[in-house]
Design an enzyme around this catalytic site. Structure first.
Site, PDB file in Angstrom:
ATOM      1  N   LYS A   1       0.863  -1.189   0.000  1.00 45.41           N
ATOM      2  CA  LYS A   1       0.000   0.000   0.000  1.00 45.41           C
ATOM      3  C   LYS A   1       0.892   1.229   0.000  1.00 45.41           C
ATOM      4  O   LYS A   1       1.935   1.231   0.668  1.00 45.41           O
ATOM      5  CB  LYS A   1      -0.894  -0.049   1.249  1.00 45.41           C
TER       6      LYS A   1
ATOM      7  N   SER B   1      -9.777   2.125   3.030  1.00 48.89           N
ATOM      8  CA  SER B   1      -8.867   2.855   2.180  1.00 48.89           C
ATOM      9  C   SER B   1      -7.895   1.963   1.393  1.00 48.89           C
ATOM     10  O   SER B   1      -7.342   2.402   0.388  1.00 48.89           O
ATOM     11  CB  SER B   1      -8.052   3.825   3.013  1.00 48.89           C
TER      12      SER B   1
ATOM     13  N   SER C   1     -10.122  -0.282   7.110  1.00 54.31           N
ATOM     14  CA  SER C   1      -9.489  -0.129   5.796  1.00 54.31           C
ATOM     15  C   SER C   1      -8.819  -1.376   5.214  1.00 54.31           C
ATOM     16  O   SER C   1      -8.399  -1.360   4.059  1.00 54.31           O
ATOM     17  CB  SER C   1      -8.463   1.003   5.839  1.00 54.31           C
TER      18      SER C   1
END
Lengths: 485, 95
Positions: free
Chosen positions: A77, A152, A176
């Site tokens: 990420k 997210s 997330s």
């Protein structure tokens, strides 16, 4: 077709010399070139770094110094600082930021020998539930290009679902990891707060932020969690304790397991199709030997407002470092120092990030501190105590991850509070700091739905055991959208 | 609406984020929606509940006051917007 192998099969073939890491890594890089333009799941692809690391991994596989994950590529990420690689947190503020060091997680996974394919797209500064607030545009859900992948960690979930990486890292502050895992039909686990070092993870709300694996199977998640969690002096909240082998309980029987089902998680607002899928999954786990215990989490509805005081308050402090002076975006021609600060931040942050910083500054300001911040901290304890009491009657709690399957791109962008409510089942778990995971459990109108499993502190091995046993009798986690098979 | 124009100005100052005149109304409306969400908390009796700052009841770890990092100022300043003579440059502060 290398991307159809499980992580376990990849590891076996790499160790047997049947495939090389260079071959496997190149295969994923080719798939990224072919499919990522339509999905927008990567912010940065790092082919040279990936292939160099793959060559090093092949060397280790030959000379006998390789571990279980050596040679298996991974996508990080874009919140994990990666030395020498652009690390943006999907923000214009960090569009020019080349991280000068590695996050602890990145260091550990480099040591494990996992070639880095690139950095995945996300909601700006991890503030969102749809990955639409990225400066680089929204990521699309591989199951339906009109749908969001969740957020997210939406890019991470999408690359696993579309086979553009076999393994990925994510972070979970209010859901997330679990919510995008549910929306994309993959497995993801948020460990107990303090299990994985936050060093080098760009901070959002430090008393909630926690990193974890995003993969297809629970087995792969257990392996990745083993590799990414270790005590780290550099994170003052990283727990100083021996980490267990998170894969050691995978094969245990579920006979005698007590599953708590909270009535509050099946009330108003939960889409009937999601409810049916979740209840069917719990029934399947019952067939494996578990018994169901009704439990209650009476303060569930207070978690969302409490979180939206506390997380923005922490964010307003954490994000004060973006001042246009030491790194990141700086506005043109500032007329004085205050103008430099105010305009760099106004131009460098997107709307949702600015909103949360402003809400946080407001909640902490004179006259509101007791009414908002302290009140929310008291509610945080009440929400946590609900779970602690429930765990006296059961081993784990099960319910939905989100009230709906993936919603459409653009559906909730005009109304921030409707987006906040997409996390009403995941946020309470972060308030308490408990481990939680999402396991693929079915489809509603062609869009995936996950089963939420939450346990007491340090019960990750148990959660992974339950998920693994469920995945022995179901194949939801193996399904792939037709165009990415 | 719980947040008006004058409050937006003071929050903008606290957060060090400029809000353009034409944005004020919209920012006020959206901040109000979030703050309205907080109103739900006020109905709950939290008398006697201790505020919780952190999930685990552990003391903050301390370390010895020793230098653990080498000198990396060149690497760290290489990504700064404006640097001269190892110093970060900002607009003039003192007349």
């Amino acid at each position: 077709m290398l991307h159809t192998l499980s992580v376990k099969q990849m590891s076996e073939k790499l160790h047997a010399g049947e495939i090389s890491s260079v071959e496997l890594t190149q295969h994923y890089l080719d798939r990224i070139t072919q499919f990522d333009p339509e999905l927008n799941a990567y912010v940065t692809v790092t082919p040279e770094l990936a292939l160099q690391m793959a060559r090093d991994a092949d060397e280790r596989l030959k000379n006998g110094t390789a571990g279980l994950l050596t040679g298996i590529p991974i996508a990080h990420k874009d919140i994990f600082c990666t030395d020498g690689v652009k690390t943006t947190c999907s923000s214009k503020m960090l569009d020019n930021f080349i991280a000068p060091y590695d996050a602890h997680v990145v260091t550990l996974l480099k040591k494990a020998g996992m070639p880095i394919l690139g950095k995945t797209n996300m909601d700006e500064f991890a503030m969102g539930s749809s990955s639409e607030s990225s400066y680089y545009g929204p990521t699309k859900n591989p199951w339906d290009l009109n749908a969001v992948p969740g957020g997210s960690s939406g890019g991470a979930a999408a690359v696993i679902a579309a086979n553009l990486a076999p393994m990925a890292t994510g972070t979970d502050t209010g859901g997330s990891i679990r919510q995008p895992a549910s929306f994309c039909g993959i497995t993801g686990i948020k460990p107990t707060y303090g299990t994985v070092s936050r060093f080098g993870i760009i901070a959002y709300a430090s008393s909630f932020d926690q990193a974890g694996p995003m993969t297809r199977s629970a087995e792969a998640s257990a392996w990745l969690l083993n590799a990414m969690s270790e005590f780290d002096q550099r994170d003052s909240t990283c727990l100083e304790m021996e980490r267990p082998d998170f894969a050691s309980e995978l094969d245990n029987s579920l006979e005698g397991l007590k599953v708590g089902v909270p009535s509050e998680y099946f009330g108003e607002g939960l889409e009937p199709e999601v409810e049916k899928i979740v209840k069917d999954a719990i029934a399947e786990i019952e067939k494996l030997g578990a018994t169901i215990v009704p439990v209650s989490l009476p303060n569930k509805d207070l978690a969302v407002p409490a979180y939206y005081v506390l997380a923005p308050a922490e964010a307003s402090s954490n994000l004060s470092r973006y001042d246009g002076v030491r790194f990141g975006y700086r506005c043109e021609n500032p007329k004085d120092l205050e103008d430099l600060y105010r305009r760099s931040r106004a131009e460098g942050f997107g709307a949702e990030v600015k909103r949360r910083i402003m809400v946080g500054a407001y909640a902490l300001s004179a006259g509101y501190y007791d009414a908002y911040y302290l009140k929310a901290q008291r509610l945080r304890r009440m929400v946590r105590d609900d779970f602690t009491q429930a765990f006296e009657q059961c081993d784990v709690i099960m319910g939905p991850v989100a009230p709906t399957p993936a919603f459409n791109i653009g559906e909730k962008t005009d109304d921030p509070t409707s987006m906040y409510l997409a996390d009403l089942y995941t946020i309470p778990v972060n308030l308490g700091g408990f481990p939680g995971m999402s396991v693929p459990a079915g489809f509603a109108n062609g869009r995936p739905v996950g089963l939420h499993i939450v346990g007491p502190y340090f019960s990750e091995a148990k959660l992974l055991n339950i998920a693994h046993q469920f995945q022995q009798v179901t194949d939801w986690h193996k399904q792939t959208p037709a165009q990415y098979q | 609406m719980s947040i008006g124009k004058s409050e937006v100005a003071s929050i903008s100052r606290l957060a060090m984020i400029a809000v353009a005149d034409h944005e004020v109304e919209q920012v006020a409306a959206k901040l109000s929606k979030v703050v309205d969400l907080f109103a739900q908390m006020q109905a709950v009796d939290t008398e006697g509940v201790e505020p919780m700052a952190h999930p685990h009841a552990v003391a903050q770890r301390l370390r010895l006051d020793e230098i653990t990092e080498g000198d990396q100022h060149q690497k760290l300043q290489a990504i700064a917007p404006a640097v001269a003579m190892d110093l970060y440059l900002v607009p003039q502060v003192i007349e």
